[in-house]
Write a protein that holds these residues in place. Sequence first.
Motif, PDB file in Angstrom:
ATOM      1  N   ASN A 218       0.502  -5.285  -5.992  1.00  0.00           N
ATOM      2  CA  ASN A 218       0.028  -4.463  -4.877  1.00  0.00           C
ATOM      3  C   ASN A 218       0.642  -4.916  -3.565  1.00  0.00           C
ATOM      4  OD1 ASN A 218      -1.984  -4.569  -7.109  1.00  0.00           O
ATOM      5  ND2 ASN A 218      -3.024  -3.021  -5.878  1.00  0.00           N
ATOM      6  N   THR A 219       0.601  -6.217  -3.317  1.00  0.00           N
ATOM      7  CA  THR A 219       1.124  -6.753  -2.064  1.00  0.00           C
ATOM      8  C   THR A 219       2.639  -6.606  -1.997  1.00  0.00           C
ATOM      9  OG1 THR A 219      -0.684  -8.353  -1.952  1.00  0.00           O
ATOM     10  CG2 THR A 219       1.271  -8.810  -0.629  1.00  0.00           C
TER      11      THR A 219
ATOM     12  N   ALA B 278       3.585  -2.848  -1.610  1.00  0.00           N
ATOM     13  CA  ALA B 278       3.168  -2.365  -0.291  1.00  0.00           C
ATOM     14  C   ALA B 278       4.150  -2.838   0.779  1.00  0.00           C
ATOM     15  CB  ALA B 278       1.759  -2.849   0.022  1.00  0.00           C
TER      16      ALA B 278
ATOM     17  N   ASN C  12       6.605  -0.254   3.056  1.00  0.00           N
ATOM     18  CA  ASN C  12       6.692  -0.264   4.510  1.00  0.00           C
ATOM     19  C   ASN C  12       8.123  -0.547   4.963  1.00  0.00           C
ATOM     20  OD1 ASN C  12       5.508  -0.226   7.217  1.00  0.00           O
ATOM     21  ND2 ASN C  12       5.939  -2.412   7.237  1.00  0.00           N
TER      22      ASN C  12
ATOM     23  N   THR D 242       5.555   2.747   6.586  1.00  0.00           N
ATOM     24  CA  THR D 242       4.235   3.312   6.316  1.00  0.00           C
ATOM     25  C   THR D 242       3.161   2.703   7.206  1.00  0.00           C
ATOM     26  OG1 THR D 242       3.923   1.685   4.526  1.00  0.00           O
ATOM     27  CG2 THR D 242       4.767   3.864   3.924  1.00  0.00           C
TER      28      THR D 242
ATOM     29  N   GLU E  78      -0.406   4.132   6.570  1.00  0.00           N
ATOM     30  CA  GLU E  78      -0.669   2.887   5.856  1.00  0.00           C
ATOM     31  C   GLU E  78      -1.829   3.011   4.865  1.00  0.00           C
ATOM     32  OE1 GLU E  78      -1.520  -1.858   6.744  1.00  0.00           O
ATOM     33  OE2 GLU E  78      -1.397  -0.424   8.387  1.00  0.00           O
TER      34      GLU E  78
ATOM     35  N   ARG F 138      -1.379   3.025   0.768  1.00  0.00           N
ATOM     36  CA  ARG F 138      -1.927   1.900   0.011  1.00  0.00           C
ATOM     37  C   ARG F 138      -2.957   2.379  -1.023  1.00  0.00           C
ATOM     38  NH1 ARG F 138      -1.724  -3.766   0.360  1.00  0.00           N
ATOM     39  NH2 ARG F 138      -2.677  -4.465  -1.568  1.00  0.00           N
ATOM     40  N   GLU F 139      -3.742   3.371  -0.664  1.00  0.00           N
ATOM     41  CA  GLU F 139      -4.732   3.911  -1.603  1.00  0.00           C
ATOM     42  C   GLU F 139      -4.051   4.480  -2.843  1.00  0.00           C
ATOM     43  OE1 GLU F 139      -8.021   7.543  -1.793  1.00  0.00           O
ATOM     44  OE2 GLU F 139      -7.103   6.973   0.109  1.00  0.00           O
TER      45      GLU F 139
ATOM     46  N   LEU G 108      -0.990   3.766  -3.909  1.00  0.00           N
ATOM     47  CA  LEU G 108      -0.342   2.671  -4.623  1.00  0.00           C
ATOM     48  C   LEU G 108      -1.337   1.943  -5.516  1.00  0.00           C
ATOM     49  CD1 LEU G 108       1.898   0.608  -5.193  1.00  0.00           C
ATOM     50  CD2 LEU G 108       1.239  -0.543  -3.068  1.00  0.00           C
ATOM     51  N   ASP G 109      -2.494   1.626  -4.972  1.00  0.00           N
ATOM     52  CA  ASP G 109      -3.504   0.909  -5.756  1.00  0.00           C
ATOM     53  C   ASP G 109      -3.920   1.716  -6.983  1.00  0.00           C
ATOM     54  OD1 ASP G 109      -3.412  -1.153  -3.965  1.00  0.00           O
ATOM     55  OD2 ASP G 109      -5.244  -0.602  -2.893  1.00  0.00           O
TER      56      ASP G 109
END
Length: 284
Positions: free
Chosen positions: A28-29, A32, A36, A41, A46, A50-51, A53-54
């Motif tokens: 995730n990190t 993300a 960006n 992003t 952002e 991220r939502e 992606l998760d």
Amino acid sequence: MIRWVLVALTVLTLSACTTMRLGYNSANTLIAYRMNDWFDTSGELEAPARERLDSVIAWHRREELPEYSRLLLGARERFADPAPFTPEQVLAMQKQVTQRLVRTGDKAADAFADLFPRFGLAQRKRVIARMDESNAEFTEKNIDISPAKLRKRRIDDMEDRFAFWFGKLDASQRERIEKWADEAEPSGTERLAVRRMRQTAFLNIMDTGKTASVPETNRKLKAFFADLETPADAGVRERQRKQLQHWAALTSDLINSASPAQRARIQEKIKTMSDDFLTLSRQK
């Protein structure tokens, strides 16, 4: 963004067992950050980026990792069979992995398609800049390099890949890899052309995403990822077929030349990786 979700997940799931759990749990990190870096992003993009992606990574953990485990166990059973491997069998195994890759691309397209109308000029400029940087790096490593250095790098890279599974390669196995490198057709310029063609296709999706419906953008993204497995361009498809056959011939030869100790090591590594996939799939 979509491509980085796809590529990063694939790399993490096929990485060395000793680092796989740590790498996957940091996906995730990692992704993300790359999102960006490639798409800018920050700001209002952002949170939704991220939502999504998760959600893709959670799906991949829950649905795909057990499938990778299953594929590995099937491969382990085949390695237990003393019958010689054929290039066709190697290609069939590779196709199963590629199909999982395309499936992940489909899921990422479902998740991110509705963000494309929100991409502006800043995102487009950032993507173009990163593509240019990537192409320059590719050119340096694959085109603006002496034939001798390119040959050595190809041999070293392939030896490292097989040594991960086999352990120490013997002299005849190293010679077979050297022969493979000598027989490989120069492809740097062609590969760069394909990269640019696909980059242009992705930029077109970004541009039309401002006005196209979300289902249409979704369809285009899925076609974009499907092209990785079965290129629409006949010339690209034929070159990919030849390259895969050349690689499959090398792989089957090396597997068939493996000593009992090497075959045992391969089976053990497959089992360990399969267990790791199952463990990761059960974690939240």
